[in-house]
Design a protein around this motif. Structure first.
Motif, PDB file in Angstrom:
ATOM      1  N   HIS A 216      22.111  11.274  -5.525  1.00 41.68           N
ATOM      2  CA  HIS A 216      23.097  10.209  -5.359  1.00 41.68           C
ATOM      3  C   HIS A 216      22.626   9.123  -4.388  1.00 41.68           C
ATOM      4  O   HIS A 216      23.404   8.583  -3.611  1.00 41.68           O
ATOM      5  N   ASP A 217      21.330   8.829  -4.415  1.00 43.59           N
ATOM      6  CA  ASP A 217      20.762   7.815  -3.534  1.00 43.59           C
ATOM      7  C   ASP A 217      19.980   6.815  -4.382  1.00 43.59           C
ATOM      8  O   ASP A 217      19.432   7.178  -5.425  1.00 43.59           O
ATOM      9  N   ASP A 218      19.909   5.587  -3.950  1.00 40.26           N
ATOM     10  CA  ASP A 218      19.150   4.581  -4.682  1.00 40.26           C
ATOM     11  C   ASP A 218      17.819   4.263  -4.001  1.00 40.26           C
ATOM     12  O   ASP A 218      17.161   3.295  -4.337  1.00 40.26           O
ATOM     13  N   LYS A 219      17.425   5.093  -3.064  1.00 42.25           N
ATOM     14  CA  LYS A 219      16.170   4.875  -2.339  1.00 42.25           C
ATOM     15  C   LYS A 219      15.038   5.658  -3.009  1.00 42.25           C
ATOM     16  O   LYS A 219      15.146   6.860  -3.250  1.00 42.25           O
ATOM     17  N   TYR A 220      13.955   4.942  -3.280  1.00 40.16           N
ATOM     18  CA  TYR A 220      12.749   5.543  -3.841  1.00 40.16           C
ATOM     19  C   TYR A 220      11.791   5.782  -2.686  1.00 40.16           C
ATOM     20  O   TYR A 220      11.451   4.861  -1.951  1.00 40.16           O
ATOM     21  N   ASN A 221      11.370   7.021  -2.504  1.00 40.88           N
ATOM     22  CA  ASN A 221      10.471   7.391  -1.412  1.00 40.88           C
ATOM     23  C   ASN A 221       9.095   7.710  -1.992  1.00 40.88           C
ATOM     24  O   ASN A 221       8.959   8.639  -2.784  1.00 40.88           O
ATOM     25  N   LEU A 222       8.095   6.957  -1.589  1.00 42.14           N
ATOM     26  CA  LEU A 222       6.726   7.164  -2.044  1.00 42.14           C
ATOM     27  C   LEU A 222       5.873   7.594  -0.856  1.00 42.14           C
ATOM     28  O   LEU A 222       5.950   6.985   0.216  1.00 42.14           O
ATOM     29  N   VAL A 223       5.077   8.636  -1.064  1.00 44.58           N
ATOM     30  CA  VAL A 223       4.139   9.093  -0.044  1.00 44.58           C
ATOM     31  C   VAL A 223       2.747   9.055  -0.666  1.00 44.58           C
ATOM     32  O   VAL A 223       2.505   9.681  -1.697  1.00 44.58           O
ATOM     33  N   LEU A 224       1.848   8.311  -0.030  1.00 48.24           N
ATOM     34  CA  LEU A 224       0.465   8.220  -0.480  1.00 48.24           C
ATOM     35  C   LEU A 224      -0.400   8.931   0.551  1.00 48.24           C
ATOM     36  O   LEU A 224      -0.332   8.616   1.740  1.00 48.24           O
ATOM     37  N   VAL A 225      -1.170   9.906   0.083  1.00 41.63           N
ATOM     38  CA  VAL A 225      -1.999  10.730   0.972  1.00 41.63           C
ATOM     39  C   VAL A 225      -3.463  10.501   0.639  1.00 41.63           C
ATOM     40  O   VAL A 225      -3.846  10.493  -0.535  1.00 41.63           O
ATOM     41  N   LEU A 226      -4.271  10.315   1.672  1.00 42.61           N
ATOM     42  CA  LEU A 226      -5.716  10.185   1.525  1.00 42.61           C
ATOM     43  C   LEU A 226      -6.365  11.427   2.116  1.00 42.61           C
ATOM     44  O   LEU A 226      -6.147  11.746   3.286  1.00 42.61           O
ATOM     45  N   ARG A 227      -7.146  12.127   1.302  1.00 41.10           N
ATOM     46  CA  ARG A 227      -7.882  13.311   1.756  1.00 41.10           C
ATOM     47  C   ARG A 227      -9.369  12.972   1.778  1.00 41.10           C
ATOM     48  O   ARG A 227      -9.961  12.664   0.755  1.00 41.10           O
ATOM     49  N   GLU A 228      -9.924  13.045   2.977  1.00 40.77           N
ATOM     50  CA  GLU A 228     -11.351  12.769   3.158  1.00 40.77           C
ATOM     51  C   GLU A 228     -12.145  14.056   2.919  1.00 40.77           C
ATOM     52  O   GLU A 228     -11.628  15.158   3.118  1.00 40.77           O
ATOM     53  N   PRO A 229     -13.418  13.943   2.530  1.00 37.63           N
ATOM     54  CA  PRO A 229     -14.254  15.134   2.354  1.00 37.63           C
ATOM     55  C   PRO A 229     -14.439  15.922   3.657  1.00 37.63           C
ATOM     56  O   PRO A 229     -14.671  17.120   3.640  1.00 37.63           O
ATOM     57  N   SER A 230     -14.291  15.244   4.784  1.00 38.57           N
ATOM     58  CA  SER A 230     -14.437  15.909   6.079  1.00 38.57           C
ATOM     59  C   SER A 230     -13.251  16.816   6.398  1.00 38.57           C
ATOM     60  O   SER A 230     -13.276  17.557   7.375  1.00 38.57           O
ATOM     61  N   GLY A 231     -12.218  16.736   5.581  1.00 37.42           N
ATOM     62  CA  GLY A 231     -11.032  17.567   5.801  1.00 37.42           C
ATOM     63  C   GLY A 231      -9.887  16.812   6.450  1.00 37.42           C
ATOM     64  O   GLY A 231      -8.780  17.330   6.564  1.00 37.42           O
ATOM     65  N   LYS A 232     -10.153  15.596   6.883  1.00 37.62           N
ATOM     66  CA  LYS A 232      -9.086  14.797   7.498  1.00 37.62           C
ATOM     67  C   LYS A 232      -8.111  14.317   6.427  1.00 37.62           C
ATOM     68  O   LYS A 232      -8.502  13.967   5.324  1.00 37.62           O
ATOM     69  N   THR A 233      -6.844  14.295   6.787  1.00 34.46           N
ATOM     70  CA  THR A 233      -5.794  13.843   5.873  1.00 34.46           C
ATOM     71  C   THR A 233      -4.950  12.798   6.581  1.00 34.46           C
ATOM     72  O   THR A 233      -4.534  13.001   7.719  1.00 34.46           O
ATOM     73  N   ARG A 234      -4.735  11.691   5.901  1.00 35.99           N
ATOM     74  CA  ARG A 234      -3.856  10.646   6.413  1.00 35.99           C
ATOM     75  C   ARG A 234      -2.832  10.332   5.335  1.00 35.99           C
ATOM     76  O   ARG A 234      -3.112  10.448   4.150  1.00 35.99           O
ATOM     77  N   GLU A 235      -1.661   9.922   5.780  1.00 35.63           N
ATOM     78  CA  GLU A 235      -0.645   9.552   4.808  1.00 35.63           C
ATOM     79  C   GLU A 235       0.167   8.362   5.284  1.00 35.63           C
ATOM     80  O   GLU A 235       0.273   8.100   6.474  1.00 35.63           O
ATOM     81  N   ALA A 236       0.693   7.665   4.306  1.00 31.12           N
ATOM     82  CA  ALA A 236       1.581   6.538   4.566  1.00 31.12           C
ATOM     83  C   ALA A 236       2.707   6.624   3.547  1.00 31.12           C
ATOM     84  O   ALA A 236       2.527   7.168   2.462  1.00 31.12           O
ATOM     85  N   SER A 237       3.853   6.094   3.919  1.00 29.31           N
ATOM     86  CA  SER A 237       4.981   6.186   2.998  1.00 29.31           C
ATOM     87  C   SER A 237       5.831   4.931   3.052  1.00 29.31           C
ATOM     88  O   SER A 237       5.775   4.162   4.013  1.00 29.31           O
ATOM     89  N   ILE A 238       6.593   4.750   2.000  1.00 29.96           N
ATOM     90  CA  ILE A 238       7.571   3.673   1.952  1.00 29.96           C
ATOM     91  C   ILE A 238       8.876   4.257   1.436  1.00 29.96           C
ATOM     92  O   ILE A 238       8.888   5.267   0.735  1.00 29.96           O
ATOM     93  N   ASN A 239       9.953   3.615   1.815  1.00 27.24           N
ATOM     94  CA  ASN A 239      11.279   4.044   1.407  1.00 27.24           C
ATOM     95  C   ASN A 239      12.082   2.776   1.112  1.00 27.24           C
ATOM     96  O   ASN A 239      12.543   2.119   2.027  1.00 27.24           O
ATOM     97  N   LYS A 240      12.180   2.445  -0.170  1.00 26.04           N
ATOM     98  CA  LYS A 240      12.879   1.223  -0.568  1.00 26.04           C
ATOM     99  C   LYS A 240      13.796   1.523  -1.742  1.00 26.04           C
ATOM    100  O   LYS A 240      13.624   2.507  -2.442  1.00 26.04           O
ATOM    101  N   THR A 241      14.741   0.641  -1.970  1.00 27.91           N
ATOM    102  CA  THR A 241      15.667   0.849  -3.076  1.00 27.91           C
ATOM    103  C   THR A 241      14.970   0.555  -4.401  1.00 27.91           C
ATOM    104  O   THR A 241      13.965  -0.155  -4.454  1.00 27.91           O
ATOM    105  N   PHE A 242      15.545   1.096  -5.466  1.00 27.80           N
ATOM    106  CA  PHE A 242      15.014   0.853  -6.802  1.00 27.80           C
ATOM    107  C   PHE A 242      15.014  -0.638  -7.132  1.00 27.80           C
ATOM    108  O   PHE A 242      14.171  -1.112  -7.883  1.00 27.80           O
ATOM    109  N   ALA A 243      15.955  -1.376  -6.560  1.00 26.85           N
ATOM    110  CA  ALA A 243      16.082  -2.808  -6.847  1.00 26.85           C
ATOM    111  C   ALA A 243      14.834  -3.591  -6.440  1.00 26.85           C
ATOM    112  O   ALA A 243      14.596  -4.681  -6.943  1.00 26.85           O
TER     113      ALA A 243
END
Length: 184
Positions: A125-152
């Motif tokens: 019952h929410d109109d917010k789209y949550n996207l999480v983008l994860v980058l995995r490096e070969p060294s084992g490091k992981t970074r992520e960024a996300s956005i949370n915006k409405t479908f509109a």
């Protein structure tokens, strides 16, 4: 955007359809505009578990056909139990391994292959789209960024996905994760 694809039109009031359409648009940006190659290993794991469960069910069916019920009792008990165990493993796999990931893309940068994972979710019952983008490096490091915006932000008043807006958001996340490595 890939060559001559028609804009995706959906019922803008259907949250599941909107989420899936935006997911597909993001997949298109990662594998098209950003030149990453999609990896199907995560989906293949799910398909393997499903195929194994269907194989167990078919074996039980065949065994029961060849040796009717009183004789096939032990085999049916083992197969039914195995099927439920496999369905439990499949549930754990989708819950803890997949975690809503809808695309895994590999990017070759020099001699290094980076893995990008995109996952999304929408609360009930929410109109917010949550996207999480994860980058995995070969060294084992992981970074992520996300956005949370409405479908509109991604769908116009006619229910058409605005690919340029989706591409802009994904590219911002992609660049922010890519540039973090250069700064450090």
């Amino acid at each position: 955007m890939t060559e001559s694809t028609e804009p995706v039109k959906i019922n803008k009031w259907d949250g599941a359809a909107a989420k899936n359409a935006i997911d597909d648009a993001i997949r298109e940006v990662l594998t098209g505009d950003l030149k990453c190659k999609e990896s199907f290993a995560l989906i293949d794991g799910r398909l393997f578990l499903c195929a194994l469960a269907v194989g167990v069910a078919l074996y039980a069916l065949l065994w029961d056909y060849l040796y009717p019920f009183p004789q096939s009792r032990l085999v049916l008990i083992i197969c039914v139990s195995s099927y439920f165990v496999l369905m439990g493993i499949l549930t754990l796999y989708t819950t803890f391994k997949e975690k809503g990931i809808f695309v895994v893309a590999k990017e070759k940068v020099g001699n290094v292959t980076r893995v990008w994972e995109a996952s999304s979710y929408v609360k009930k019952h929410d109109d917010k789209y949550n996207l999480v983008l994860v980058l995995r490096e070969p060294s084992g490091k992981t970074r992520e960024a996300s956005i949370n915006k409405t479908f509109a932000n991604y769908i116009d008043s006619n229910g058409t996905i605005v690919q340029n807006l989706v591409a802009s958001e994904v590219t911002k996340l992609y660049n922010s994760l890519s540039s973090e490595k250069k700064e450090k």
